[in-house]
Design an enzyme around this catalytic site. Structure first.
Site, PDB file in Angstrom:
ATOM      1  N   TYR B  11       0.899  -1.112  -0.134  1.00 54.11           N
ATOM      2  CA  TYR B  11       0.095   0.082  -0.065  1.00 54.11           C
ATOM      3  C   TYR B  11       0.914   1.254   0.008  1.00 54.11           C
ATOM      4  CZ  TYR B  11      -3.899  -2.718   1.993  1.00 54.11           C
ATOM      5  OH  TYR B  11      -5.035  -3.758   1.890  1.00 54.11           O
ATOM      6  N   ASP B  76      -3.655   1.291 -12.152  1.00 51.80           N
ATOM      7  CA  ASP B  76      -2.478   2.151 -11.831  1.00 51.80           C
ATOM      8  C   ASP B  76      -1.708   2.755 -13.322  1.00 51.80           C
ATOM      9  OD1 ASP B  76      -1.811  -0.516 -12.837  1.00 51.80           O
ATOM     10  OD2 ASP B  76      -0.295  -1.042 -11.608  1.00 51.80           O
TER      11      ASP B  76
END
Lengths: 207, 207
Positions: B11, B76
Site C-alpha cells: 500500500y 495504476d
C-alpha cells in the site's frame, strides 16, 4: 557420425548418416548407454559428471576458436554462430539466445528468457497476468488489450529488435515453431547447431 | 487528502497536505486501521475483500473516463497516464508497465516483467544465468560478456524501445531509481501516480 547438443532440459542427438534427430530427457538419460562415438556440446552443469571418463563422448569445447568469442559464452551459442557467415541466430530453448554474425565474425549477442520461464514469471506476479501469448499479434502498433500488452512486453520487444538489423534471421531450438509467427522473415532451422558442430569438427580435422 | 496506490506488494500512501508518502506491506496491512477518507486505486485482487464495506476508502476505478483506455487495463497504468499529456510512463514495480501518451491521449502500452521477477526467472533456468544486472551497460553495442548479455536481454531491449520514440520518459515505481542508469533521459517521478489520481479526483469533482 553421432552429434549431441545437451541443454538444460534434453540431450538432442543427430545422426548425420541416417539424417535423423531425436531427444532424450536431461534428467533421466544415461550417456554411458551410448556405445558409439559422440561429438557433443553441453551447457548443462548437472550432467557434466555423468560424461566424465566416457572416452567415446568427445567434448567439442576444446576445439573451438575461442578468440572469436568470449570466455563464458555458452558453447551452444558458439555452435550456432559457427553455422553461419551472416545473420542473426535466435535459439529458443529454456533461454532464448540471440547472436549476431557479420562476414563470418561474431558481433555480440544477448540472453533473453525462454517461453516457459516467461509464462511462469508473469503468472508468478499476479493472476491477472496469467495470460497466454498472442503469437499472431501485430508488432507495429502499441497494444490496447492485456494479452497483446503481455505478449509485446514478453516477446514483441525481442522480435522487433531482431528484425531491426535487416539481417537474415535463423530460428532454432525447441520453441522455434511456436515463435515463428512473431519472427515473420525468419527461417526455422531445427538442426542449425548440428551444422555448426560439423563445421567445428571439420575445422579441427576430427573426422 | 490521503491517497493510496495498492500494488501487488504494498500500500503506497501519499498525504497531499503533509506532502509525505509512506508504504505498508500488502500482506500485513489492515485498511480498516485508517479512519480518515482515502482515495485509492488497487490492482491487487488479494486485498479486495479487506476493502469491502469500508466507507472511508473510495475506489477511483468508478471515476475514470474508461472510453479513453481499455476494459482490462490496470487502474495504476491509467492513473499514470492521467498524470501527463505527452510522454512515456515506465512504472517499475513487480511488473514494469510502459504506456504512451500523445496530446493527452493514451496510445497503447505493454507489460514487461519487473526486476525481481526477471532475476528470479534467469536464476531458475540455470545457475550459469544467476548473474546480477549491469545497470551501467552501454546499449549501443551488442554485448560480449555474460552479465551484459543477460542485462540486455532482460532490460536493454526495453530501455532501447522506450528511448526510440523520442518522447519524454517518466520513470516511477519502486525500482525507478535502480533502473535510472539504463534510462538516461528519464525523469524519476516517484509520486507520478498520485498526480494522476489527483487529476481523476478533480475531473470527477470529488474534492
Amino acid at each position: 557420425m553421432l552429434l549431441c547438443d545437451i541443454g538444460n532440459t534434453s540431450y538432442h542427438f543427430y545422426d548425420t548418416t541416417a539424417q535423423r534427430d531425436y531427444k532424450e530427457t536431461a534428467s533421466g538419460f544415461e550417456p554411458k548407454s551410448v556405445r558409439e562415438q559422440v561429438f557433443y556440446i553441453n551447457v548443462n552443469p548437472a550432467v557434466g559428471s555423468r560424461l566424465e571418463g566416457l572416452e567415446n563422448w568427445i567434448d567439442l569445447r576444446g576445439y573451438v576458436a575461442w578468440e572469436r568469442y568470449y570466455e563464458t559464452m555458452g558453447i551452444d551459442r558458439i555452435a550456432a554462430c559457427e553455422a553461419l557467415t551472416e545473420g542473426v541466430v535466435v535459439d529458443a530453448g529454456s533461454a532464448i539466445t540471440v547472436d549476431f554474425v557479420r562476414a563470418g565474425r561474431f558481433e555480440g549477442g544477448f540472453i533473453h528468457l525462454g517461453l516457459s520461464a516467461l509464462r511462469h514469471a508473469y503468472r508468478g506476479i499476479s493472476p491477472k497476468l496469467d495470460s497466454s501469448f498472442n503469437f499472431d499479434m501485430q508488432l507495429d502498433k502499441m497494444p490496447k488489450n492485456t494479452t497483446d500488452a503481455i505478449t509485446y512486453g514478453a516477446l514483441g520487444l525481442l522480435a522487433d529488435k531482431v528484425h531491426s538489423f535487416g539481417l537474415p534471421v535463423y530460428l532454432t531450438g525447441g520453441d522455434a515453431s511456436t515463435l515463428k509467427p512473431l519472427f515473420q522473415t525468419a527461417r526455422v532451422e531445427p538442426l542449425l547447431l548440428f551444422a555448426g558442430m560439423q563445421k567445428i569438427i571439420q575445422k579441427a580435422k576430427l573426422c
